[in-house]
Design a protein around this motif. Structure first.
Motif, mmCIF file in Angstrom:
data_model
loop_
_atom_site.group_PDB
_atom_site.id
_atom_site.type_symbol
_atom_site.label_atom_id
_atom_site.label_comp_id
_atom_site.label_asym_id
_atom_site.label_seq_id
_atom_site.Cartn_x
_atom_site.Cartn_y
_atom_site.Cartn_z
ATOM 1 N N ASP A 157 0.808 -1.217 0.000
ATOM 2 C CA ASP A 157 0.000 0.000 0.000
ATOM 3 C C ASP A 157 0.845 1.272 0.000
ATOM 4 O O ASP A 157 0.312 2.363 -0.215
ATOM 5 N N LEU A 158 2.145 1.132 0.252
ATOM 6 C CA LEU A 158 3.026 2.307 0.227
ATOM 7 C C LEU A 158 3.154 2.841 -1.191
ATOM 8 O O LEU A 158 2.998 2.109 -2.167
ATOM 9 N N GLU A 159 3.467 4.117 -1.268
ATOM 10 C CA GLU A 159 3.721 4.702 -2.580
ATOM 11 C C GLU A 159 5.115 4.286 -3.053
ATOM 12 O O GLU A 159 5.972 3.962 -2.231
ATOM 13 N N PRO A 160 5.344 4.313 -4.353
ATOM 14 C CA PRO A 160 6.670 3.940 -4.868
ATOM 15 C C PRO A 160 7.773 4.816 -4.295
ATOM 16 O O PRO A 160 7.535 5.960 -3.893
ATOM 17 N N LYS A 161 8.958 4.278 -4.287
ATOM 18 C CA LYS A 161 10.129 4.953 -3.721
ATOM 19 C C LYS A 161 10.329 6.343 -4.336
ATOM 20 O O LYS A 161 10.615 7.298 -3.632
ATOM 21 N N GLU A 162 10.154 6.451 -5.653
ATOM 22 C CA GLU A 162 10.372 7.724 -6.328
ATOM 23 C C GLU A 162 9.389 8.786 -5.834
ATOM 24 O O GLU A 162 9.742 9.945 -5.654
ATOM 25 N N VAL A 163 8.133 8.383 -5.610
ATOM 26 C CA VAL A 163 7.123 9.323 -5.122
ATOM 27 C C VAL A 163 7.459 9.776 -3.701
ATOM 28 O O VAL A 163 7.372 10.969 -3.382
ATOM 29 N N LEU A 164 7.860 8.835 -2.855
ATOM 30 C CA LEU A 164 8.227 9.189 -1.478
ATOM 31 C C LEU A 164 9.431 10.127 -1.457
ATOM 32 O O LEU A 164 9.467 11.090 -0.681
#
Length: 184
Positions: free
Chosen positions: A126-133
């Motif tokens: 459910d986490l956002e992708p690494k790039e978005v974070l």
């Protein structure tokens, strides 16, 4: 399977457990070969999906130092998704495939040496992708820096306004006639 082949399989599995950032154990009972191929395609570059023999996998898990985290999950037909890329993307791929194909059951896994149960893997998905974070972090840092710059910029302006107000007050005080003293 000959003994030499088993040793090679165990060595390969051990290396995959040590070299990957994470591993997710699943039960695949009832899935067709075509569905397994679809799952492998879904995972793409983020993970490799391997059907494994539990006895050999238990040996590999022990050799990789993950016995405590994974041994209890090695019952029934097992397959392992070795995560090579983004862990969140791999977890999303497994979760989404399991929703579409209920025969794929996520048992649990390990992420950088820490045991994860099935619910934790779904939460990870459910986490956002690494790039978005990272982009959100950069935006927050930029906003903080902009706020600090505005604050530092405001200090000299306020000082200049205060100095001007003082100068004007002194000028007004000097220009005003002195009040007359009452005569007795």
């Amino acid at each position: 399977m000959a003994n030499a082949e088993k040793v090679a399989v165990v060595a390969e599995l051990t290396e995959k457990f040590r070299g990957s950032s994470g591993a997710v154990l699943t039960e695949y009972r009832g899935l067709t070969v075509a569905q397994l191929a679809e799952l492998r395609t879904t995972l793409g570059k983020n993970a490799t999906f391997s059907v494994v023999k539990n006895t050999l996998t238990k040996i590999a898990v022990t050799e990789a130092g993950l016995e405590e985290q994974l041994s209890s999950l090695l019952s029934g037909p097992s397959a392992v998704a070795f995560v090579d890329g983004d862990v969140v993307e791999a977890a999303k791929g497994l979760r989404d495939f399991a929703k579409a194909n209920p025969l794929l059951v996520i048992k649990g896994g390990v992420l950088e040496g820490k045991a994860l149960d099935a619910d934790e893997i779904v939460k990870l998905a459910d986490l956002e992708p690494k790039e978005v974070l990272l982009a959100k972090l950069a935006g927050a840092m930029k906003a903080s820096l902009a706020g600090a710059a505005a604050t530092f910029n405001a200090l000299p302006v306020q000082m200049a306004q205060l100095a001007e107000a003082l100068r004007a007050k002194r000028e007004a005080a000097e220009a005003a006639p002195a009040p007359e003293e009452p005569q007795d």
